[in-house]
Design a protein around this motif. Structure first.
Motif, PDB file in Angstrom:
ATOM      1  N   ALA A  53       0.834  -1.206   0.000  1.00 55.33           N
ATOM      2  CA  ALA A  53       0.000   0.000   0.000  1.00 55.33           C
ATOM      3  C   ALA A  53       0.871   1.259   0.000  1.00 55.33           C
ATOM      4  O   ALA A  53       0.560   2.241  -0.688  1.00 55.33           O
ATOM      5  N   GLN A  54       1.955   1.243   0.767  1.00 57.09           N
ATOM      6  CA  GLN A  54       2.849   2.404   0.794  1.00 57.09           C
ATOM      7  C   GLN A  54       3.498   2.625  -0.567  1.00 57.09           C
ATOM      8  O   GLN A  54       3.607   3.749  -1.036  1.00 57.09           O
ATOM      9  N   PHE A  55       3.910   1.529  -1.177  1.00 58.66           N
ATOM     10  CA  PHE A  55       4.545   1.650  -2.492  1.00 58.66           C
ATOM     11  C   PHE A  55       3.556   2.189  -3.520  1.00 58.66           C
ATOM     12  O   PHE A  55       3.904   3.012  -4.372  1.00 58.66           O
ATOM     13  N   ALA A  56       2.313   1.719  -3.447  1.00 63.37           N
ATOM     14  CA  ALA A  56       1.301   2.143  -4.422  1.00 63.37           C
ATOM     15  C   ALA A  56       0.991   3.627  -4.309  1.00 63.37           C
ATOM     16  O   ALA A  56       0.533   4.249  -5.270  1.00 63.37           O
ATOM     17  N   SER A  57       1.240   4.218  -3.125  1.00 63.74           N
ATOM     18  CA  SER A  57       0.924   5.630  -2.927  1.00 63.74           C
ATOM     19  C   SER A  57       1.976   6.558  -3.515  1.00 63.74           C
ATOM     20  O   SER A  57       1.760   7.772  -3.606  1.00 63.74           O
ATOM     21  N   LEU A  58       3.114   6.016  -3.922  1.00 62.69           N
ATOM     22  CA  LEU A  58       4.190   6.848  -4.449  1.00 62.69           C
ATOM     23  C   LEU A  58       3.959   7.176  -5.917  1.00 62.69           C
ATOM     24  O   LEU A  58       3.479   6.347  -6.685  1.00 62.69           O
ATOM     25  N   PRO A  59       4.333   8.385  -6.327  1.00 57.85           N
ATOM     26  CA  PRO A  59       4.302   8.694  -7.762  1.00 57.85           C
ATOM     27  C   PRO A  59       5.466   7.994  -8.456  1.00 57.85           C
ATOM     28  O   PRO A  59       6.400   7.527  -7.804  1.00 57.85           O
ATOM     29  N   LEU A  68      13.511  17.626  -7.345  1.00 56.51           N
ATOM     30  CA  LEU A  68      14.963  17.626  -7.246  1.00 56.51           C
ATOM     31  C   LEU A  68      15.561  18.819  -7.983  1.00 56.51           C
ATOM     32  O   LEU A  68      16.549  19.409  -7.522  1.00 56.51           O
ATOM     33  N   ASP A  69      14.983  19.199  -9.113  1.00 60.67           N
ATOM     34  CA  ASP A  69      15.466  20.383  -9.828  1.00 60.67           C
ATOM     35  C   ASP A  69      15.331  21.628  -8.958  1.00 60.67           C
ATOM     36  O   ASP A  69      16.247  22.469  -8.893  1.00 60.67           O
ATOM     37  N   GLU A  70      14.195  21.751  -8.284  1.00 57.96           N
ATOM     38  CA  GLU A  70      13.991  22.907  -7.409  1.00 57.96           C
ATOM     39  C   GLU A  70      14.920  22.847  -6.195  1.00 57.96           C
ATOM     40  O   GLU A  70      15.379  23.884  -5.709  1.00 57.96           O
ATOM     41  N   HIS A  71      15.191  21.649  -5.725  1.00 62.24           N
ATOM     42  CA  HIS A  71      16.034  21.496  -4.541  1.00 62.24           C
ATOM     43  C   HIS A  71      17.482  21.879  -4.828  1.00 62.24           C
ATOM     44  O   HIS A  71      18.094  22.643  -4.078  1.00 62.24           O
ATOM     45  N   PHE A  72      18.038  21.370  -5.914  1.00 64.86           N
ATOM     46  CA  PHE A  72      19.460  21.607  -6.199  1.00 64.86           C
ATOM     47  C   PHE A  72      19.703  22.922  -6.929  1.00 64.86           C
ATOM     48  O   PHE A  72      20.738  23.548  -6.766  1.00 64.86           O
ATOM     49  N   ARG A  73      18.764  23.325  -7.774  1.00 66.70           N
ATOM     50  CA  ARG A  73      18.930  24.529  -8.593  1.00 66.70           C
ATOM     51  C   ARG A  73      20.259  24.481  -9.356  1.00 66.70           C
ATOM     52  O   ARG A  73      20.942  25.493  -9.535  1.00 66.70           O
ATOM     53  N   ALA A  74      20.644  23.276  -9.735  1.00 63.25           N
ATOM     54  CA  ALA A  74      21.885  23.044 -10.493  1.00 63.25           C
ATOM     55  C   ALA A  74      21.740  21.696 -11.188  1.00 63.25           C
ATOM     56  O   ALA A  74      20.933  20.856 -10.777  1.00 63.25           O
ATOM     57  N   PRO A  75      22.499  21.477 -12.250  1.00 62.37           N
ATOM     58  CA  PRO A  75      22.415  20.183 -12.937  1.00 62.37           C
ATOM     59  C   PRO A  75      22.758  19.030 -11.999  1.00 62.37           C
ATOM     60  O   PRO A  75      23.642  19.153 -11.145  1.00 62.37           O
ATOM     61  N   TRP A  76      22.063  17.936 -12.157  1.00 63.48           N
ATOM     62  CA  TRP A  76      22.349  16.751 -11.350  1.00 63.48           C
ATOM     63  C   TRP A  76      22.154  15.516 -12.219  1.00 63.48           C
ATOM     64  O   TRP A  76      21.432  15.538 -13.207  1.00 63.48           O
ATOM     65  N   THR A  77      22.828  14.447 -11.828  1.00 60.51           N
ATOM     66  CA  THR A  77      22.716  13.184 -12.571  1.00 60.51           C
ATOM     67  C   THR A  77      22.264  12.084 -11.624  1.00 60.51           C
ATOM     68  O   THR A  77      22.636  12.061 -10.444  1.00 60.51           O
ATOM     69  N   LEU A  78      21.478  11.190 -12.155  1.00 63.94           N
ATOM     70  CA  LEU A  78      20.918  10.091 -11.373  1.00 63.94           C
ATOM     71  C   LEU A  78      21.858   8.889 -11.385  1.00 63.94           C
ATOM     72  O   LEU A  78      22.391   8.520 -12.432  1.00 63.94           O
ATOM     73  N   GLU A  79      22.044   8.264 -10.207  1.00 65.51           N
ATOM     74  CA  GLU A  79      22.828   7.037 -10.119  1.00 65.51           C
ATOM     75  C   GLU A  79      21.980   5.841  -9.713  1.00 65.51           C
ATOM     76  O   GLU A  79      22.173   4.745 -10.216  1.00 65.51           O
ATOM     77  N   VAL A 102      28.548  13.594  -4.457  1.00 62.46           N
ATOM     78  CA  VAL A 102      27.546  12.540  -4.337  1.00 62.46           C
ATOM     79  C   VAL A 102      26.451  13.009  -3.384  1.00 62.46           C
ATOM     80  O   VAL A 102      26.726  13.623  -2.345  1.00 62.46           O
ATOM     81  N   PHE A 103      25.195  12.740  -3.737  1.00 61.38           N
ATOM     82  CA  PHE A 103      24.103  13.096  -2.844  1.00 61.38           C
ATOM     83  C   PHE A 103      23.154  11.915  -2.683  1.00 61.38           C
ATOM     84  O   PHE A 103      23.100  11.001  -3.508  1.00 61.38           O
ATOM     85  N   SER A 104      22.394  11.959  -1.603  1.00 65.72           N
ATOM     86  CA  SER A 104      21.333  10.998  -1.334  1.00 65.72           C
ATOM     87  C   SER A 104      20.171  11.778  -0.743  1.00 65.72           C
ATOM     88  O   SER A 104      20.344  12.490   0.255  1.00 65.72           O
ATOM     89  N   ARG A 105      18.998  11.673  -1.343  1.00 65.25           N
ATOM     90  CA  ARG A 105      17.838  12.443  -0.906  1.00 65.25           C
ATOM     91  C   ARG A 105      16.603  11.554  -0.848  1.00 65.25           C
ATOM     92  O   ARG A 105      16.487  10.559  -1.578  1.00 65.25           O
ATOM     93  N   LEU A 106      15.679  11.941   0.015  1.00 62.92           N
ATOM     94  CA  LEU A 106      14.378  11.293   0.094  1.00 62.92           C
ATOM     95  C   LEU A 106      13.330  12.216  -0.500  1.00 62.92           C
ATOM     96  O   LEU A 106      13.289  13.408  -0.183  1.00 62.92           O
ATOM     97  N   VAL A 107      12.489  11.650  -1.352  1.00 65.07           N
ATOM     98  CA  VAL A 107      11.419  12.418  -1.988  1.00 65.07           C
ATOM     99  C   VAL A 107      10.103  11.757  -1.617  1.00 65.07           C
ATOM    100  O   VAL A 107       9.916  10.550  -1.820  1.00 65.07           O
ATOM    101  N   ASP A 108       9.179  12.537  -1.044  1.00 66.75           N
ATOM    102  CA  ASP A 108       7.929  11.961  -0.546  1.00 66.75           C
ATOM    103  C   ASP A 108       6.895  11.816  -1.654  1.00 66.75           C
ATOM    104  O   ASP A 108       7.162  12.086  -2.836  1.00 66.75           O
ATOM    105  N   GLN A 112       8.172  16.175  -2.973  1.00 63.90           N
ATOM    106  CA  GLN A 112       8.986  17.139  -2.263  1.00 63.90           C
ATOM    107  C   GLN A 112      10.201  16.461  -1.632  1.00 63.90           C
ATOM    108  O   GLN A 112      10.096  15.371  -1.056  1.00 63.90           O
ATOM    109  N   VAL A 113      11.343  17.113  -1.738  1.00 66.18           N
ATOM    110  CA  VAL A 113      12.556  16.609  -1.101  1.00 66.18           C
ATOM    111  C   VAL A 113      12.474  16.868   0.410  1.00 66.18           C
ATOM    112  O   VAL A 113      12.232  18.003   0.835  1.00 66.18           O
ATOM    113  N   LEU A 114      12.651  15.819   1.194  1.00 66.54           N
ATOM    114  CA  LEU A 114      12.577  15.977   2.642  1.00 66.54           C
ATOM    115  C   LEU A 114      13.799  16.730   3.153  1.00 66.54           C
ATOM    116  O   LEU A 114      14.915  16.551   2.651  1.00 66.54           O
ATOM    117  N   PRO A 115      13.627  17.594   4.146  1.00 68.04           N
ATOM    118  CA  PRO A 115      14.766  18.379   4.662  1.00 68.04           C
ATOM    119  C   PRO A 115      15.755  17.504   5.416  1.00 68.04           C
ATOM    120  O   PRO A 115      15.438  16.392   5.842  1.00 68.04           O
TER     121      PRO A 115
END
Length: 244
Positions: A53-59, A68-79, A102-108, A112-115
């Motif tokens: 159920a939790q997985f199904a609620s994610l976009p 992520l674009d709004e969070h970094f305001r700079a180019p980023w690449t996905l790993e 290197v970055f690691s972020r949580l997106v709800d 939105q990127v979690l602080p």
């Protein structure tokens, strides 16, 4: 010839005595406990599992790009992309690089990127990782680590949360995801000291292919072989066989 080998073995043994004792003592310590206990893995629980159920609620992950674009305001690449439990919900865990770091972020689920964790939140998260009770003895924000530090080679920055019990445990947490980056215990610190002696890398403690160790290993081998030669030259059994 016999006298030559005796003198050679005596002086080589004297020169190598301390290092040979260090090798034997460290090897003994390494064998006393499973490496998982040395690392303190038995002191922390496994991450929470994500329900269907939790997985199904994610976009879909693509929907996190805007956040992520709004969070970094700079180019980023996905790993990499993963799914982790976030309290009662689930989040995308996005790992990548931005501006060479290197970055690691949580997106709800709202994209939105979690602080990042605050100091008090880091303490709460660290206590939540423990299998039993633990009293926080100190919290430290880590941005740099000495070459011989206990978190050398780890991903920075990080929160270091220290406990008096159990086992003088320190947890290094990712400030953005709350994940455990490393565990350090009293037994691990003794292990690390013995590892330094074992590999004879007294600056960074990780290089086991350097001239000092190679020379010491060669001399240690010479001491062992010299002992075997002396035994062969002096044992009555060998001497009787030689004269017959």
């Amino acid at each position: 010839m016999r006298m030559f080998f005796r003198k050679l073995h005596r002086w080589l043994g004297l020169a190598m005595a301390v290092q040979i004792v260090a090798w034997m003592a460290s090897g003994l310590y390494f064998s006393l406990w499973p490496i998982e206990e040395i690392r303190g893995e038995h002191l922390t629980r496994a991450p929470d599992e994500v329900t269907t159920a939790q997985f199904a609620s994610l976009p879909w992950p693509a929907a996190t790009v805007v956040g992520l674009d709004e969070h970094f305001r700079a180019p980023w690449t996905l790993e990499s992309v993963g799914v982790v439990a976030c309290k009662e919900a689930a989040c995308w865990r996005i790992r990548g690089r931005s501006e060479g770091k290197v970055f690691s972020r949580l997106v709800d689920a709202d994209g939105q990127v979690l602080p990042a964790l605050t100091e008090s939140q880091a303490a709460t998260v660290a206590r939540g990782w423990l299998r039993g009770e633990g009293r926080v003895a100190g919290i430290e924000w880590i941005e740099t680590v000495a070459p011989d530090g206990e978190f050398r080679g780890g991903r920075l920055p990080a929160w270091r949360v220290s406990f008096a019990e159990p086992e003088s445990l320190s947890l290094y947490l990712d400030p953005w995801t709350g994940e455990i980056l490393a565990r350090r215990t009293a037994r691990w610190r003794v292990f690390d000291f013995f590892w330094m002696l074992h590999v004879m890398d007294f600056s960074e403690r990780d290089d086991f292919s350097h001239p000092l160790l190679q020379v010491a290993a060669a001399l240690g081998l010479a001491v062992a072989l010299g002992g075997l030669i002396l035994w062969a030259l002096t044992t009555p059994l060998f001497r009787r066989r030689k004269t017959t």
